[in-house]
Scaffold this motif. Structure first.
Motif, PDB file in Angstrom:
ATOM      1  N   ILE A   1      -2.664   5.989  17.270  1.00 47.44           N
ATOM      2  CA  ILE A   1      -3.018   6.851  16.221  1.00 47.44           C
ATOM      3  C   ILE A   1      -1.798   7.572  16.055  1.00 47.44           C
ATOM      4  O   ILE A   1      -0.933   8.009  16.764  1.00 47.44           O
ATOM      5  N   LEU A   2      -1.330   7.704  14.841  1.00 45.48           N
ATOM      6  CA  LEU A   2      -0.241   8.495  14.191  1.00 45.48           C
ATOM      7  C   LEU A   2      -0.968   9.674  13.667  1.00 45.48           C
ATOM      8  O   LEU A   2      -1.615   9.804  12.686  1.00 45.48           O
TER       9      LEU A   2
ATOM     10  N   ASP B   1      -2.742   1.921  14.080  1.00 43.62           N
ATOM     11  CA  ASP B   1      -3.699   1.430  13.860  1.00 43.62           C
ATOM     12  C   ASP B   1      -4.428   2.483  12.738  1.00 43.62           C
ATOM     13  O   ASP B   1      -5.311   1.994  11.900  1.00 43.62           O
ATOM     14  N   TYR B   2      -4.307   3.620  13.195  1.00 47.12           N
ATOM     15  CA  TYR B   2      -4.724   4.783  12.382  1.00 47.12           C
ATOM     16  C   TYR B   2      -3.826   5.898  12.181  1.00 47.12           C
ATOM     17  O   TYR B   2      -2.716   6.237  13.013  1.00 47.12           O
ATOM     18  N   VAL B   3      -4.149   6.560  11.028  1.00 47.65           N
ATOM     19  CA  VAL B   3      -3.071   7.652  10.741  1.00 47.65           C
ATOM     20  C   VAL B   3      -4.238   9.058  10.392  1.00 47.65           C
ATOM     21  O   VAL B   3      -4.999   8.807   9.824  1.00 47.65           O
ATOM     22  N   THR B   4      -3.865  10.051  11.077  1.00 44.71           N
ATOM     23  CA  THR B   4      -4.470  11.062  10.807  1.00 44.71           C
ATOM     24  C   THR B   4      -3.568  12.440  10.294  1.00 44.71           C
ATOM     25  O   THR B   4      -2.390  12.586  10.706  1.00 44.71           O
ATOM     26  N   SER B   5      -4.236  13.194   9.544  1.00 38.06           N
ATOM     27  CA  SER B   5      -3.339  14.445   9.195  1.00 38.06           C
ATOM     28  C   SER B   5      -4.555  15.418   8.552  1.00 38.06           C
ATOM     29  O   SER B   5      -5.249  15.192   7.775  1.00 38.06           O
ATOM     30  N   ARG B   6      -4.303  16.810   9.152  1.00 36.55           N
ATOM     31  CA  ARG B   6      -4.984  17.782   8.404  1.00 36.55           C
ATOM     32  C   ARG B   6      -4.450  19.008   7.864  1.00 36.55           C
ATOM     33  O   ARG B   6      -3.426  19.556   8.450  1.00 36.55           O
ATOM     34  N   ALA B   7      -4.731  19.085   6.572  1.00 34.68           N
ATOM     35  CA  ALA B   7      -4.166  20.455   6.032  1.00 34.68           C
ATOM     36  C   ALA B   7      -2.716  20.333   5.715  1.00 34.68           C
ATOM     37  O   ALA B   7      -1.833  21.490   6.045  1.00 34.68           O
TER      38      ALA B   7
ATOM     39  N   ILE C   1      -5.826   2.127   8.842  1.00 37.81           N
ATOM     40  CA  ILE C   1      -6.871   2.987   8.469  1.00 37.81           C
ATOM     41  C   ILE C   1      -6.400   4.403   8.369  1.00 37.81           C
ATOM     42  O   ILE C   1      -5.847   4.883   9.396  1.00 37.81           O
ATOM     43  N   CYS C   2      -6.485   5.260   7.328  1.00 38.18           N
ATOM     44  CA  CYS C   2      -5.847   6.557   7.209  1.00 38.18           C
ATOM     45  C   CYS C   2      -7.188   7.337   6.937  1.00 38.18           C
ATOM     46  O   CYS C   2      -8.158   7.095   6.288  1.00 38.18           O
TER      47      CYS C   2
ATOM     48  N   LEU D   1      -9.181   5.597   3.929  1.00 37.94           N
ATOM     49  CA  LEU D   1      -8.390   4.824   3.173  1.00 37.94           C
ATOM     50  C   LEU D   1      -7.740   3.755   3.860  1.00 37.94           C
ATOM     51  O   LEU D   1      -7.416   3.764   5.052  1.00 37.94           O
ATOM     52  N   GLY D   2      -7.675   2.461   3.371  1.00 41.31           N
ATOM     53  CA  GLY D   2      -7.137   1.319   3.948  1.00 41.31           C
ATOM     54  C   GLY D   2      -6.648   0.267   3.027  1.00 41.31           C
ATOM     55  O   GLY D   2      -6.702   0.636   1.721  1.00 41.31           O
ATOM     56  N   LYS D   3      -5.834  -0.643   3.493  1.00 46.28           N
ATOM     57  CA  LYS D   3      -5.148  -1.607   2.506  1.00 46.28           C
ATOM     58  C   LYS D   3      -4.471  -0.954   1.627  1.00 46.28           C
ATOM     59  O   LYS D   3      -4.532  -1.053   0.182  1.00 46.28           O
ATOM     60  N   ILE D   4      -3.278   0.123   1.993  1.00 42.72           N
ATOM     61  CA  ILE D   4      -2.616   0.932   1.213  1.00 42.72           C
ATOM     62  C   ILE D   4      -1.401   0.161   0.568  1.00 42.72           C
ATOM     63  O   ILE D   4      -0.728  -0.633   1.489  1.00 42.72           O
TER      64      ILE D   4
END
Length: 211
Positions: free
Chosen positions: A76-77, A138-144, A164-165, A204-207
Motif C-alpha cells: 500500500i502506498l 496494490d493500493y494507493v491511499t491519500s487523505r486531504a 486500486i486507489c 478507482l481502478g484501471k487508471i
C-alpha cells in the motif's frame, strides 16, 4: 456504537471495527504518541485532537473494509501521510505493508516512532511523491492532500492495471471527479463515509490517461 465524535471512545472503535484487543492496544499507543507530539508539532488540526478516535482512527479504519484481508501481503502506498492517516492505521489493522510518503522531517520522525513502538509493517519515505522513484503497488491511499486530478498525476507511475486507489473526499468530490474525467479514464465506485454523511470514499481502478 456511540454516534458522536468526542464521545466515540477506543472501546467504541473496538466494537465498530471488530479488531483484537492486541490491535486496539497498538492503536492506543499510537494515540498516546499523537497527543504527546501534537504539543510540539502540528500533526492534526488542534480542534480534532479530542475527537481523534472518530475523526482520525475510525475515519481511517473504514478504508480497511474496502481492502481484502490477504494476510498482510498487499503493498500500500500512502501519500502525504502527515500523522499517518489512513496508511499507518491500515498497517496496524494488518491490511498490508505500507509505504508512507511524507516530506516534513518532523512528521517523518513521528511516524518512525509510532512504527517502532507499535511494530507496524510500514516504511517512511521522507520525500515529495513527485521525487520518489516509482515502484508497483496494490493500493494507493491519500487523505486531504490534493484534488483528484493532481493525485492521479502523482500516483500513475506507481499503478498497474490491477492497482486500486482509495481516496476519502469531502463535499468537493463530484466537482473533482468531473475535472479528473477530462484527463483520465478509470473505473469508479463511491461509498458514503461512515464519519461524515456529506463525504465519500472514491474507489478507482484501471487508471489511464486519455492521450
Amino acid at each position: 456504537m456511540t454516534g458522536g465524535k468526542s464521545s466515540f471512545t477506543p472501546d467504541d472503535f473496538f466494537r465498530a471495527c471488530d479488531v483484537s484487543r492486541e490491535t486496539l492496544d497498538r492503536l492506543r499507543v499510537y494515540a498516546a504518541l499523537l497527543k504527546k507530539w501534537q504539543k510540539s508539532i502540528n500533526l492534526v488540526s488542534p480542534q480534532t485532537v479530542q475527537d481523534m478516535w472518530w475523526r482520525h482512527f475510525y475515519d481511517s479504519a473504514q478504508l480497511a473494509a474496502l481492502i481484502p484481508d490477504r494476510a498482510g501481503d498487499l503493498k500500500i502506498l500512502d501519500i502525504g501521510s502527515g500523522a499517518g492517516f489512513p496508511g499507518l492505521v491500515l498497517s496496524i489493522l494488518g491490511r498490508g505493508s505500507v509505504h508512507l510518503v511524507e516530506s516534513n522531517s518532523k512528521k517523518c520522525a513521528f511516524l518512525r516512532q509510532v512504527i517502532r513502538e507499535t511494530g507496524a509493517r510500514a516504511e517512511v519515505h521522507q520525500s515529495r511523491i513527485e521525487d520518489l522513484p516509482p515502484f508497483a503497488v496494490d493500493y494507493v491511499t491519500s487523505r486531504a492532500l490534493a484534488p483528484l486530478d493532481r493525485l492521479l498525476h502523482w500516483v500513475v507511475p506507481f499503478v498497474t492495471p490491477q492497482t486500486i486507489c482509495l481516496f476519502p473526499k469531502g463535499q468537493s468530490a463530484e466537482a473533482e471527479l468531473k475535472q479528473a474525467q477530462k484527463n483520465w479514464r478509470f473505473s469508479l465506485k463511491k461509498y458514503t463515509s461512515r464519519t461524515e454523511e456529506s463525504a465519500m470514499i472514491l474507489k478507482l481502478g484501471k487508471i489511464r490517461t486519455l492521450d
